[in-house]
Design an enzyme around this catalytic site. Structure first.
Site, mmCIF file in Angstrom:
data_model
loop_
_atom_site.group_PDB
_atom_site.id
_atom_site.type_symbol
_atom_site.label_atom_id
_atom_site.label_comp_id
_atom_site.label_asym_id
_atom_site.label_seq_id
_atom_site.Cartn_x
_atom_site.Cartn_y
_atom_site.Cartn_z
ATOM 1 C CG ASP A 45 10.834 28.846 -33.390
ATOM 2 O OD1 ASP A 45 10.703 29.834 -33.531
ATOM 3 O OD2 ASP A 45 10.746 28.023 -34.442
ATOM 4 C CB CYS B 108 46.067 -17.010 -18.441
ATOM 5 S SG CYS B 108 46.107 -15.191 -18.111
ATOM 6 C CB CYS C 264 -0.764 -0.102 1.305
ATOM 7 S SG CYS C 264 -0.273 0.338 2.750
ATOM 8 C CB CYS D 108 41.793 -13.731 -19.577
ATOM 9 S SG CYS D 108 43.327 -13.832 -20.741
ATOM 10 C CG ASP E 224 12.216 22.826 -35.566
ATOM 11 O OD1 ASP E 224 12.369 24.126 -35.625
ATOM 12 O OD2 ASP E 224 12.177 22.212 -36.929
ATOM 13 C CG ASP F 248 13.458 26.789 -31.067
ATOM 14 O OD1 ASP F 248 13.276 28.194 -31.252
ATOM 15 O OD2 ASP F 248 13.084 26.047 -31.931
#
Length: 807
Positions: A500, A89, A21, A92, A699, A703
């Site tokens: 715009d 090995c 809850c 690694c 865009d 802007d």
């Protein structure tokens, strides 16, 4: 905080199990907020996820997870086995192990050199299987799934396991409760006979009630113990208190051979509450369908050119720069740019736009879209978590995990609700036992239990997040990406929208319409010089001149020097001569006389064209008129916004005449013209100071400050990444009807949230006094409480049928 300190701050998402809850989610939030190094923690009950912003230099992720577990909840982990190639090995395997252990979100990594296998445990909300593979590959090794299928979705697995557990508990509880229910019915109806006597036997009732109380109902005892241990209280406390009171009082009466037994009350209560939890868990799984649907869109394989051969590889293995081949009917696997061929793509799954889009060489393609007709090749530019689809999934996940401001109300109420309810139930018991019906322990106990049960605040915690989840998911399905719940809420309060012009109201693809040479300069020479001057400019008007010049066969040579002057134009040097191309303000700034051309300029501007002035060696030598066509749905969107009672403004760097001509075309009367890019944010701020709730729609890069300043920033999805990053809501379609759709979605979601809050509170507000007055049995109280959560989630799911875009 310094930049170096900020670099160690990150936000992660952890999946949390065991919350029941709003009190649970609130307690996790408060517990995390107390940790040193945790800057912000928000826990969403509906998604069962915690969004945590913390400083890695002060606290580790494992310490945060440990705190959550200490509070009594589980942090869901994922586990994967990978085949590692290239190890020779122990050094690694040690290197891979250390590298993986340092990866944020990985809790444990064990690499076995002998079998070349890595077993990795990680938090799926923090890192992904692709991140783990990528890390191994960066270390110089190969990584492949040992299983044929992808790693199991632990979140889905956890939800299905919870549903299975609740189903088992429900069947168990219902099986043992049914005889008790029959006994109660027979007693109330006065039915006599051997069946009635058998079912009314107190010892049989004790045997039937005990498994329900301590097997099916054990989850409530466990949950109550954990939260009380941490100094808090939740729904589990209320259920455990209420049912235990009825159960143990009945045992006492069995032992002293008293007639009042309430075994059926506790058993049926537990059964009803488990039924509610089962229905709730099932319904909650449906609220996140949008995310699952988005994830399912991705192509599984890609056909790439490697060493002159076409080979099919997993989409995870596609690298940026790969040439990918897509045939008709196939999905585009990743984002890229077409290098060969043409086709038509169905982008509806990402943009919500039903019409297919034509694509040619040089056009961008988006991963998960469907190729309808032609075969084409494209160069992969964005892969993995950088693709548009991956970013959309991330945005939707973050939005669904965030909290809307309206949820603070529910959080505050939930925090105090349980202690208040316990107090009210005790008060009810005292008033009935000592005042209203002195000495009648049974009556006081029944009313005490009814108050406890009816007041559980489960629905309150689900009221807001479930609607937010469905609303943001619905937006994503329709190409409306909402970054956070607060932006979805704010959108319905908007009073003013600033648009715009270039690329927003208009297509942003202007074309040269007029070339006017002066001072004896030939038109061809004027065009040649202008093309060279504008070659390196990114402004749409400059690019229009360059494209026009290309069509006329003008060579694209670089100028000797180039300087872009934002809001004015460019200053360049060509063949040792100074060239200026730009606005009247640029000419005024450089003391270049253009009065003789004002009449021609004004005539062109009255036609809605933008005029660029060209000066050679400090002398006006020509004019370029450029026209940008209005987007198809701009006028329709402006009209619909006005119908909503929203004030619409247009903002542009263009001169007043051109701006007014474009504004008139789309039905805008309020215009802000000749506004420099750096002043757009100031104009938005000025409108906000007038008491308006302002949205900015743009865009372009210039802007971004205005988008960030506005109460809600809308980015047109066809625009730049910077604008999209700065915006609160991204419209993937690229037309203004998306603003109308987003506001309609916001209004519908807020309406749904308010309905949910009403239903969540009405049970408690009306139920508590009715129960306290003795008019509500604990069984009915349990049914009402159980179904309050289900009604809230079901109401939120109604949003799935909402259509943001009008047909």
């Amino acid at each position: 905080m310094t930049d170096s300190n900020r670099a160690s701050v990150e936000t992660v998402f952890l999946k949390i199990g065991g919350m029941t809850c709003a009190a649970c989610s609130g307690r996790v939030e408060r517990g995390l907020a107390k940790l040193k190094g945790v800057e912000k923690a928000a826990v969403n009950l509906a998604t069962e996820k915690a969004s945590i912003t913390y400083d890695r230099s002060q606290i580790s992720l494992s310490e945060i997870a440990h705190k959550i577990e200490d509070l009594g909840y589980q942090v869901i982990k994922d586990k994967v086995d990978l085949k590692i190639t290239g190890m020779t090995c122990a050094a690694c395997s040690g290197r891979v192990e250390r590298g993986l252990s340092k990866l944020t979100g990985v809790t444990n990594a064990v690499v076995n050199l002998a079998v070349e296998k890595a077993t990795v445990e990680y938090y799926p909300g923090v890192t992904t299987l692709n991140d783990i593979k990528g890390k191994i590959e960066k270390l110089g090794f190969g990584a492949h799934d040992l299983a044929d299928t992808a790693a199991v979705d632990k979140e889905k697995q956890a939800r299905e396991a919870e549903i299975s557990r609740q189903r088992f508990r429900l069947l168990l509880a219902a099986g043992f409760s049914l005889p008790l229910l029959l006994a109660m019915a027979m007693h109330m109806l006065g039915v006599k006979g051997w069946a009635s006597e058998l079912l009314m036997n107190p010892y049989l009732q004790l045997v039937l009630a005990t498994p329900v109380q301590f097997i099916a109902g054990w989850q409530f005892y466990r949950g109550a113990y954990i939260v009380l241990k941490n100094g808090s209280a939740n729904m589990d406390v209320l259920v455990a208190l209420g049912t235990s009171a009825a159960y143990f009082y009945s045992i006492a009466n069995v032992l002293r051979h008293a007639p009042d037994l309430y075994f059926e009350t506790s058993a049926i209560l537990i059964t009803l509450i488990i039924l509610g939890k089962l229905l709730e868990a099932t319904a909650k799984g449906r609220t996140s369908e949008a995310i699952k649907a988005l994830m399912g869109l991705q192509a599984k394989t890609a056909r790439v050119l490697r060493d002159g051969q076409e080979i099919d590889i997993p989409v995870e293995s596609v690298l940026a720069g790969d040439i990918v081949v897509v045939r008709p009917g196939e999905k585009v696997p990743v984002d890229g740019v077409i290098v060969e061929g043409t086709s038509t793509l169905d982008e509806s799954m990402l943009t919500g736009e039903s019409l297919p889009v034509d694509k040619k060489t040089g056009d961008q393609v988006i991963g998960a879209t469907i190729n309808k007709f032609g075969t084409f090749k494209f160069k992969a530019t964005k892969v993995g978590k950088d693709t548009a689809l991956a970013q959309i999934v991330r945005i939707v996940e973050e939005a669904q995990g965030s909290k809307a401001p309206i949820q603070r109300f529910a959080d505050v109420v939930s925090a105090y609700f349980v202690p208040v309810v316990v107090g009210l139930s005790l008060l009810t018991f005292v008033v009935w036992f000592f005042i209203l019906d002195p000495g009648n322990f049974s009556r006081a106990l029944v009313n005490f239990t009814a108050v406890l049960v009816i007041a559980c605040p489960c629905a309150l915690g689900l009221a807001t997040p479930t609607s937010i989840m469905v609303g943001t998911g619905k937006g994503a399905e329709n190409g409306i990406l909402i970054k956070g719940a607060e932006h979805l809420e704010n959108a319905h309060r908007l009073t003013t929208i600033v648009l715009d012009k270039t690329g927003t109201i208009t297509k942003g693809e202007p074309e040269v319409t007029d070339i006017v040479p002066f001072a004896g300069l030939a038109e061809a020479e004027l065009l040649r010089l202008a093309v060279r001057a504008e070659k390196n400019s990114e402004h749409p008007l400059a690019q229009a001149i360059v494209k026009y010049g290309q069509k006329q066969g003008v060579s694209l040579n670089d100028p000797e020097s180039f300087t872009a002057i934002p809001g004015y134009g460019v200053e360049v040097t060509i063949e040792g001569k100074r060239v200026l191309v730009g606005t009247r303000k640029l000419m005024l700034k450089n003391n270049i006389e253009f009065e003789s051309a004002v009449t021609q300029i004004e005539q062109l501007e009255l036609q809605g064209k933008t005029v660029m002035l060209f000066a050679l060696e400090n002398k006006l030598s020509g004019l370029f008129a450029v026209a940008d066509t209005v987007k198809e749905h701009s006028a329709q969107a402006v009209a619909e916004l006005k119908k909503m009672g929203i004030e619409v403004w247009m903002i542009t760097g263009d001169n007043t005449r051109t701006a007014q001509a474009i504004a008139q075309t789309v039905g805008i009367t309020s215009v802000m013209a000749e506004v420099l890019p750096e002043h757009k944010a100031e104009k938005v701020e000025a409108l906000k100071k007038e008491g308006k709730v302002v949205a900015m729609v743009g865009d372009g890069i210039n802007d971004a400050p205005a988008l960030a300043t506005a109460d809600v920033g809308f980015a047109i999805g066809t625009g730049t990444d910077v604008a999209i990053e700065a915006a609160d809501i991204t419209l993937m379609r690229g037309d203004l009807t998306g603003i109308v759709a987003a506001i309609r979605l916001s209004k519908a979601t807020m309406r749904n949230i308010k309905q949910n809050l009403f239903w969540a509170l009405i049970y408690n507000s009306l139920g508590i006094p009715v129960a306290a007055a003795g008019f509500l049995s604990p069984v009915l109280a349990g049914a009402a409480m159980a179904f309050s959560s289900v009604s809230v989630v079901t109401n939120a799911l109604r949003l799935k049928r909402f259509k943001p875009y009008k047909d």
